[in-house]
Design a protein around this motif. Structure first.
Motif, mmCIF file in Angstrom:
data_model
loop_
_atom_site.group_PDB
_atom_site.id
_atom_site.type_symbol
_atom_site.label_atom_id
_atom_site.label_comp_id
_atom_site.label_asym_id
_atom_site.label_seq_id
_atom_site.Cartn_x
_atom_site.Cartn_y
_atom_site.Cartn_z
ATOM 1 N N GLN A 125 -0.614 -5.155 0.776
ATOM 2 C CA GLN A 125 -1.605 -5.028 -0.096
ATOM 3 C C GLN A 125 -1.090 -5.805 -1.425
ATOM 4 N N THR B 224 -2.350 -4.873 11.351
ATOM 5 C CA THR B 224 -2.762 -4.066 10.258
ATOM 6 C C THR B 224 -3.565 -5.410 9.319
ATOM 7 N N TRP C 195 -6.684 -4.975 6.123
ATOM 8 C CA TRP C 195 -6.331 -3.607 5.965
ATOM 9 C C TRP C 195 -7.186 -3.598 4.539
ATOM 10 N N PRO C 196 -7.915 -2.380 3.943
ATOM 11 C CA PRO C 196 -7.814 -1.179 4.864
ATOM 12 C C PRO C 196 -8.976 -0.994 5.665
ATOM 13 N N HIS D 247 -5.873 8.802 0.174
ATOM 14 C CA HIS D 247 -6.705 7.673 0.738
ATOM 15 C C HIS D 247 -7.710 7.015 -0.467
ATOM 16 N N TRP E 260 -8.090 4.224 -1.250
ATOM 17 C CA TRP E 260 -8.737 2.961 -0.767
ATOM 18 C C TRP E 260 -10.083 3.222 -0.236
ATOM 19 N N GLU E 261 -10.655 4.405 -0.095
ATOM 20 C CA GLU E 261 -11.700 4.823 0.203
ATOM 21 C C GLU E 261 -12.637 5.262 -0.874
ATOM 22 N N ALA F 106 0.666 -1.269 -0.103
ATOM 23 C CA ALA F 106 0.221 -0.056 0.092
ATOM 24 C C ALA F 106 0.705 1.319 0.043
#
Length: 431
Positions: A294, A376, A333-334, A248, A250-251, A195
């Motif tokens: 990731q 994590t 994660w995430p 960000h 991953w959002e 990531a």
């Protein structure tokens, strides 16, 4: 369901059973040195503290990565103090941490690892959804741009490659292979990244592609960056992406499966696999995917979404069992269910990108590294994922590892018992 093989070296792990901070004379140990217990087996964890230069010894015990445990002071006699002596009749994971001054020592264990299962349901139209994505991807006419990269590796060639893909970004990375290899003679290695955007671990490098191209008897090697970024750019380019467009990332698309960021990420590695499989030198049998964090989550997803993938090496993989967060445990994660309140939409989105559902039924050979104190990418979610696969599984388990190897006193043992067996597998597979 195939049994999980936990690769341990008994003689070495006997030494690793004792967790020592020499500066503080803190010893934390458990009855099974590798931290793995079968259902109903007694687990004993004990502590010995002596000649400590502090009046405060704190202990924290966290069950199933609830992240609710608090530090509590204890009085330690000169002899061994038993912190746990218990049997568990269901899958359980616990972490024991001891703080003496500024020094923290931790160990973790898991019971009945084959009993963990995903915390969310696999969508009924899961296969239909991904079959449609792959069909649309392969209906897109392939466009490839390739620029040669100078290489000091004699007998090998390397290129900076861009392959068009379903939006929003193309697949970009470095492709390396031996010169003049015979048709049908080489395996494929696809390397996937952890990531982030601007860190050195996020960037594709010609050196990495060439490293794997030279393993075994040679390979078709591709180092794919996760975001479709340009390769080989000044650091300012990657800094700008992380602070802007990919901040960000991953959002993105948390409530819409067709806009979710991981959809594009997964389609890019599928496009790259199609490119590699089109090379005349591929032996038609071996595809090895490798990644950490990731990259490890992508690796498991690749093994689930593409049945041509024959082996996967995933180190502390992310994106495993997102839904554990809904049960007051740490999801992989995430941890998307922790950053959004619209759980209904997320439940309609994230199960499609959860490695715990994607890997279901995969027959690829899996080599997985798990850290038993990793918040994590918790082992509970990783086991829930790999338990869905049907292929041979080897788990390299480290009771002293967080997401990174923070307890550096174990560096040498980790290199001998975890890193080297993983490297040996890769070398042997590519021969």
């Amino acid at each position: 369901m195939n049994k999980i093989k936990h690769l341990t070296l008994a003689a070495v792990f006997t030494l690793l059973a004792v967790f020592v901070s020499l500066a503080q004379n803190v010893v934390l140990k458990q009855s099974n040195a590798d931290g793995i217990y079968s259902k109903g087996e007694k687990v004993k964890v004990s502590l010995l503290v002596s000649e400590v230069e502090t009046d405060s010894i704190l202990v924290k015990v966290d069950t199933n990565f609830s992240e609710k445990a608090e530090w509590k002071p204890i009085k330690t006699p000169g002899e061994e103090l038993v912190l746990l002596d218990e049997r568990f009749d269901k899958p359980t994971s616990m972490i024991f941490s001891v703080k003496a001054g500024d020094v923290v020592t931790s160990t973790g264990f898991v019971t009945d690892p084959e009993g963990f299962s995903p915390a969310t349901k696999r969508p009924k139209d899961f296969d239909r959804y991904w079959n449609r994505q792959k069909k649309e991807l392969r209906a897109l006419a392939v466009e490839i741009e390739s620029a040669p990269v100078s290489s000091e590796a004699a007998g090998f060639i390397c290129s900076d490659v861009e392959i068009n893909c379903l939006g929003p970004k193309p697949a970009r990375g470095y492709f390396a292979k031996p010169e003049n290899a015979a048709p049908g003679s080489l395996p494929i290695v696809l390397y996937l990244h952890a990531a982030g955007v601007k860190g050195h671990w996020c960037l594709s490098r010609a050196e990495t592609a060439l490293k794997y191209a030279q393993m075994g008897k040679g390979a078709l090697s591709f180092d794919l960056n996760a975001h479709g970024m340009l390769n080989g750019q000044p650091q300012e380019y990657y800094d700008g992406l992380e602070e802007g467009e990919l901040n960000h990332y991953w959002e993105v698309g948390a409530g819409n499966r067709d806009e979710n960021y991981f959809r594009g990420m997964y389609l890019r590695f599928l496009r790259t696999l199609d490119f590699l499989c089109s090379q005349p030198e591929w032996d038609g049998k071996r595809i090895l995917v490798i990644g950490e964090s990731q990259g490890g989550g992508q690796t498991l997803a690749a093994a689930g979404l593409d049945n041509r993938v024959s082996a996967a090496v995933a180190v502390v993989p992310a994106m495993c069992d997102f839904g554990r967060t809904l049960h007051d445990e740490a999801g992989g994660w995430p941890k998307p269910f922790a950053f959004s309140k619209d759980q209904e939409k997320m439940l309609e989105t994230y199960p499609y990108f959860d490695a715990a559902h994607i890997i279901k039924g995969s027959k690829a050979t899996l080599v997985i590294e798990i850290g038993l104190i990793d918040y994590t990418c918790p082992p509970t979610g990783i086991y829930a994922a790999i338990n869905q696969a049907k292929g041979e599984k080897t788990v390299l388990v480290t009771p002293y590892r967080a997401h990174a190897l923070e307890q550096k006193k174990f560096q040498k043992q980790w290199e001998e018992t975890i890193f080297q067996p993983r490297l040996d597998f890769i070398n042997d597979y590519l021969k």
